[in-house]
Enzyme design. Structure first.
Site, short mmCIF file in Angstrom:
data_model
loop_
_atom_site.label_atom_id
_atom_site.label_comp_id
_atom_site.label_asym_id
_atom_site.label_seq_id
_atom_site.Cartn_x
_atom_site.Cartn_y
_atom_site.Cartn_z
N ASP A 1 0.86 -1.18 0.00
CA ASP A 1 0.00 0.00 0.00
C ASP A 1 0.89 1.22 0.00
OD1 ASP A 1 -2.31 -1.19 0.10
OD2 ASP A 1 -2.87 -0.69 2.14
N ASP B 1 -4.36 -2.50 4.92
CA ASP B 1 -4.88 -2.03 6.20
C ASP B 1 -6.40 -1.99 6.22
OD1 ASP B 1 -5.20 -0.04 4.42
OD2 ASP B 1 -4.04 1.48 5.51
N ASP C 1 -9.00 -5.03 1.93
CA ASP C 1 -7.76 -5.71 1.54
C ASP C 1 -7.78 -7.18 1.95
OD1 ASP C 1 -6.56 -3.48 0.44
OD2 ASP C 1 -5.82 -2.79 2.36
#
Length: 1185
Positions: free
Chosen positions: A482, A803, A807
């Site tokens: 990310d 997070d 996801d």
């Protein structure tokens, strides 16, 4: 109303279930009423609330809590609530006792064979052939009659038993400490789970275990609900209840339609507040655990239930009800408590749970290392078995031919015990060869190495949830990371703003902007940000203000403060309860909108979101005078070029803020979101900076040097993403790489029919470095595509960081999923293998280092272990064939086994990692465990040791001028000759252990040896024990004391190992084409076969974690069998209808429990066995509970 006499309540501690009659402990409601309320859903629940309490307000009133201010912080009141309504945890399963672990260690086949042999040997040694002439038995027994020696025959058997005991205790102790460590880890994961509740009117975070009935809990996107409750205020709330019901569709919750919230379910969208109505064993998840007998009480009760059942079914309900209360009371009193963690380990016995899981449903692919080790161990074991069998057969044949053919003896009955003693001795020698050949230290080394690494990784901010993830990480070839929070600091600030036709490169003073616009922007941000996001005073003097909640929203709130406005004042004017309608942020909308009702009855909608998405919905824009003017497509393009792209190219996230007035008449159709969020008036576009973490570029450079490709997958604008990727060093100018948006990615990987094709993905992923504006599905598709790809000869091992709740799928699919400990939602943590407690990318590099270190430690151990194996087996085999007796006795072999297995695994598996590990490429999945260099070392050292030992065996007595130990009769005293062989052998192993520290052909084997105190102490300790054994071991160890000169010769030969090691290192490996590598991973087709055989339901390890609700069933299937009768009795009895109803929702899945006579096979086909998306159809589960 908040304190409603809370403090004056007099304090009567009462056990739940003691006073059924009156309302418990002065609360206007009992545990039973609340749990019967929680069984209902939708309209039924609303009806029940109206009948019993008129509305939720009254329910709060009866629970003595205030919807606005929550409970008071009065400890006496909280304690009282725990007494009456129970505490928020489920008692854990008892851990295995040390004795149980010992018993398990005793189940080892080789050990059992040894025990049997030792017992036979013991028994026979006490047998004295009836006096008279033992000459009749040939020269078999000559020499055995040295006085006192015959009596010492039992020693060997006893010594073998003793060494077996040692091995068992060591194994059991290791298992025990592993389990203890795991429980420690588990409880740490649990203590970290906190939840937001309102107490005394302020929102505080408390550990989940401290939540009590009556608490007002704040729930938001990504939460895992820790208790049951009733919604008292909600915005656009959607819940995933699949863990309880198995339905994969998200359920909308609202005060008007369905306010019931259940523990263990996930908040997928929206936010709100709930009043907690049931905790711990009384919550829905707790009830399931009770039904499955999470407490072991039921086990003991079963027999009594059955008797009662057969005598009369009428008296049964009351007994059951009493039992139910006793069980509950006991459970709540049980000291060992376990926090209410519906989907994590709801029982502490995770280790055995894991073992069971491994046994019952394997992960789709075994961890790389386990696969290779299992295969290697099996191969070595087979070879050892063959060798030991041949040894025994040769010895027996030789004896029989020698005695009965050459000497022409006849078999006399009185001589039988003596012959049998010989056969037993041969058998023991055979078993000893087998014991030495089988590397039972391998699993131990892996366990020790992993456990040690996991413990140390905690210090490096890696909280490992699945042990094998640690080692898989060493093989990682790709990391999909990310951007926000992992590569960047996740401390966002607005640095540029376009407002009233002007672009300000820094935040303007309020007097530079039209006051009307300032007022609009203040209320737009204050109202249309989650009320949980706020900016608090700094912790330290002169520090930065603390951002709480969503960081992007905090940046906007910071902007309001920079414009010298107060967002809190606006929020006090319009509290959260007064918001008319909220369209919360999710990954599909990429925007958030809030509707408020104006004093004149009309409505105003505020919206904020990704600028290129929201600008498409804007038809007007505010000019410098604060008046709206038309916003034509031409203007939009110009704005994108002049404002948004320059911001994005500086690595800023661009957010657009807009609003719209809506009339009260006709009432807008609030469900038609597309119509409502359109024709907006753009107020401003802001550029938010999220600076790259200082340590990230260096960490990424290390990854790239270590052969790991880092890819960035983000929801941000492509220009922002590219700018940040360049700052991090993911992309370098002049490289051949791809940066693309999710849309483009999807267009390239799908064929005409819109299906994803692997060949198309293979064209994209090798060069792809940045994927922007990606949806969670894109992330999952990318990860799956890389893992399934076959274009490179090595299968890629992919790590993913995430997070958000969305996801989850990608984290589960990846070989290793990293969740963020600080910013991560509970759902993401659930799906992950490792939690990064500091959210920092550089911690991932540490994980790679530890993973490679585990792999290397195990290779070092293998190199050492196999050298010993080869030598010991050959010596025992040839020695036995030539001299009818193994030069190394059974007890000595067991001691060698202990050194090489247990101690060496401790010494070599605890080497700390070095930066040098990151200088090589990953090994890859199909790479052999034993490289050519290692094979060269193993064979080279084996040759050296064999030459020395055979020289000593056949001419040793001449060199040292001592009696020969060869051809000694049964029970003869130990000879110095064989003692020297044993001693030299052990000392060579000790020095070779130092050689084994390096596996890549390095010359300096002492490099960093003092940084590992465990290694040094083990080598010295082993040496000390060896001296004791040789000098004082006597008969049990078949040793006779040596003098100083002999000791020095043994040491001198042992040290020869180090010199020989240098000789071997000088031989170039690439010249030795004849060497084969060993320990390849299992072949793909083998894996497939195993999978098909064991994994019929195809439940992935991680899916199991998320489908814990359904998995609970497997665990308790056998128990449920017996309890089905109980449930049917429930149904017959009227008084306990509630209990049946409570479980009916869960039992509906079990609508097909076939009651076979054997409780090991239960057919379970879920209600949604049609294979609806997200549902597994579980057809047959064979006793895997």
């Amino acid at each position: 109303m908040g304190d409603l006499g809370n403090s004056t309540v007099d304090f009567h501690p009462k056990k739940p279930g003691m006073d059924k009659g009156d309302h418990e402990g002065d609360f206007g409601v009992t545990v039973e009423e609340l749990s019967s309320l929680m069984e209902l859903r939708g309209p039924e629940a609303l009806q029940k609330i109206q009948e019993n309490y008129t509305d939720t307000e009254t329910l709060c009133h009866r629970l003595k809590t205030s919807p606005a201010d929550g409970l008071s912080d009065n400890p006496a009141d909280l304690e009282k609530r725990r007494q009456v309504f129970g505490m928020n945890f489920i008692p854990p399963k008892k851990p295995k006792t040390f004795l149980q672990l010992v018993w398990e260690a005793l189940q080892d086949v080789t050990l059992i064979i040894l025990e049997i042999a030792a017992i036979i040997s013991l028994g026979l040694s006490f047998y004295q052939p009836p006096g008279g002439d033992s000459e009749a038995c040939g020269n078999v027994s000559s020499g055995a009659e040295d006085e006192g020696e015959a009596e010492a025959g039992w020693i060997e058997g006893a010594a073998i038993l003793l060494s077996v005991l040692c091995v068992v205790l060591v194994t059991a102790f290791n298992d025990w400490s592993k389990e203890k460590q795991f429980r420690g880890l588990q409880s740490r994961i649990e203590q970290e789970q906190r939840f937001a509740v309102v107490r005394n009117g302020t929102v505080i975070q408390i550990p989940v275990a401290e939540i009590v009935v009556g608490d007002i809990a704040q729930i938001k996107y990504g939460d895992l609900l820790p208790a049951d409750g009733v919604l008292i205020q909600g915005n656009d709330l959607k819940i995933d209840e699949s863990s309880l019901t198995g339905e994969s569709d998200h359920v909308r919750k609202s005060i008007a339609k369905d306010p019931m919230l259940l523990s263990g379910t996930h908040v997928m969208e929206g936010s709100g507040k709930m009043v907690v109505t049931a905790v711990g064993v009384n919550s829905q998840t707790g009830i399931i655990f009770t039904l499955l007998g999470a407490g072991e009480m039921e086990e003991e009760k079963k027999d009594c239930k059955k008797e009662v059942n057969s005598n009369s079914s009428t008296q049964f309900p009351s007994v059951e009800a009493k039992e139910h209360n006793i069980i509950n009371a006991k459970k709540q009193d049980e000291a060992v408590a376990m926090e209410m963690q519906p989907l994590k380990s709801a029982e502490g016995g995770e280790v055995e749970e894991k073992e069971k899981k491994k046994a019952s449903v394997p992960k789709k692919e075994k961890s790389v290392l386990q696969g290779k080790l299992t295969k290697l161990a099996v191969q070595i074991g087979k070879a050892g078995l063959v060798m030991s069998a041949i040894t025994v057969i040769i010895l027996m044949l030789y004896f029989v031919i020698e005695t009965f053919v050459i000497q022409g003896m006849t078999w006399l009955t009185e001589c039988t015990p003596i012959y049998v003693q010989y056969f037993v001795k041969f058998f023991i020698i055979g078993v000893t060869v087998l014991v030495v050949a089988v590397p039972e230290g391998l699993p131990l080394a892996v366990t020790i190495s992993l456990a040690y690494s996991v413990k140390k990784m905690m210090k490096d901010n890696n909280l490992v949830r699945h042990l094998d993830a640690c080692e898989t990480m060493g093989n990682a070839t790709a990391i999909c990371s990310d951007k926000t929070g992992t590569l960047t600091t996740n401390r966002m600030t607005v640095v540029q703003i376009y407002i009233g036709d002007q672009l300000f490169r820094e935040i303007p003073r309020p007097d530079q902007i039209n006051p009307k616009i300032v007022e609009l922007i203040t209320s737009a941000i204050a109202v249309n940000c989650a009320y949980t996001s706020k900016i608090m005073a700094a912790d330290k003097e002169g520090g930065l203000p603390k951002q709480v909640g969503n960081k992007t929203e905090c940046a906007l709130l910071g902007l309001v403060l920079d414009l010298k406005q107060e967002y809190q004042a606006v929020r006090e004017q319009i509290p959260e309860e007064k918001l008319y309608k909220v369209y919360t942020f999710n990954s599909v909308r990429k925007s958030m909108s809030t509707v408020i009702q104006m004093p004149d009855g009309s409505f105003r909608l505020y919206s904020k979101g990704a600028s290129e998405i929201l600008l498409k919905k804007c038809s007007f824009v505010l000019g410098r005078d604060g008046e709206a003017r038309a916003f034509r497509p031409r203007d939009k393009d110009e704005m994108v070029k002049k404002v948004i792209e320059p911001m994005a190219c500086n690595g800023l996230r661009t957010i657009c803020i807009a609003y719209r007035e809506l009339p009260a008449d006709p009432m807008p159709d609030w469900d038609n979101e597309t119509d409502i969020v359109s024709n907006l008036i753009c107020i401003t576009v802001v550029g938010i900076e999220d600076p790259v973490r200082a340590e990230v570029p260096e960490a990424i450079r290390k990854c790239q040097r270590a052969g790991i490709t880092v890819r960035m997958v983000t929801g941000d604008n492509i220009n922002t993403a590219r700018a940040i990727a360049a700052k991090c060093g993911i992309i370098h100018p002049g490289d051949d790489f791809l940066c693309m948006e999710g849309k483009e990615f999807n267009r390239r990987i799908r064929n005409e029919k819109g299906e994803i094709e692997q060949e198309l993905i293979d064209k994209v992923w090798p060069k792809l470095r940045v994927l922007a504006r990606s949806s969670p599905t894109d992330k999952h598709t990318l990860v799956k595509g890389i893992i399934d790809s076959t274009i490179l000869e090595q299968r890629q091992v992919v790590a993913v960081t995430g997070d958000g709740t969305n996801d989850g799928p990608a984290l589960k699919k990846a070989d290793v999923g990293f969740a963020m400990g600080i910013a991560g939602t509970d759902v993401a943590k659930e799906a992950s293998d490792i939690i990064l407690t500091d959210d920092n990318f550089s911690s991932i590099v540490k994980a790679v280092m530890w993973g490679r270190n585990v792999y290397d430690s195990i290779s070092k151990f293998l190199q050492f272990q196999l050298t010993v194996n080869v030598v010991a087996v050959i010596v025992a085999f040839t020695g036995a064939c030539i001299t009818q007796d193994s030069p190394l006795k059974a007890v000595q072999m067991l001691w060698v086994n202990l050194i090489m297995d247990t101690f060496a695994s401790l010494a070599l598996a605890t080497e700390p990692p070095t930066e040098a590990l990151l200088l090589r490429k990953p090994y890859g999945r199909n790479n052999p465990l034993i490289s050519r260099t290692m094979m060269k070392n193993i064979l080279g050292h084996a040759v050296f040791q064999l030459i020395i030992i055979f020289t000593l065996l056949f001419v040793g007595e001449k060199i040292f001028d001592i009696d020969s130990g060869r051809n000694a009769p049964l029970h003869s005293p130990p000879s110095e000759h064989y003692t020297i062989i044993f001693n030299t052998f052990v000392l060579m192993q000790l020095f070779n252990e130092i050689n084994a520290r390096k596996i890549h052909g390095e010359r300096n084997v002492f490099d960093g040896i003092f940084s590992n105190p465990i290694f040094c102490s083990i080598v010295l300790g082993t040496f000390a024990i060896q001296i004791v054994i040789v000098q004082f071991g006597g008969k049990p160890f078949s040793c006779s004391p040596l003098n100083v000169e002999q000791w020095l010769w043994c040491l001198f030969v042992g040290m020869g190992e180090l010199i020989w090691g240098q000789v071997i290192a000088s031989v170039p490996t690439h010249q030795l084409k004849c060497l084969k590598e060993a320990g390849h991973g299992p072949d793909p087709d083998e894996i497939m076969d195993e999978d098909l055989a064991e994994d019929e339901d195809e439940i992935d390890h991680a899916e199991r974690e998320l489908r814990r609700g359904q998995i609970l069933w497997f665990r308790g299937l056998n128990r449920i069998q017996t309890q089905m009768e109980v449930v049917s009795t429930f149904k017959r009895s009227g008084s306990f209808q509630g209990a049946v109803r409570r479980r009916s929702s869960v039992l509906s899945q079990l609508h097909d429990v076939t009651n076979n006579s054997t409780p090991s096979h239960v057919v379970l086909s879920t209600a949604n066995a049609t294979g609806a998306p997200g549902s597994e159809s579980l057809h047959s589960v064979n006793g895997t509970s």
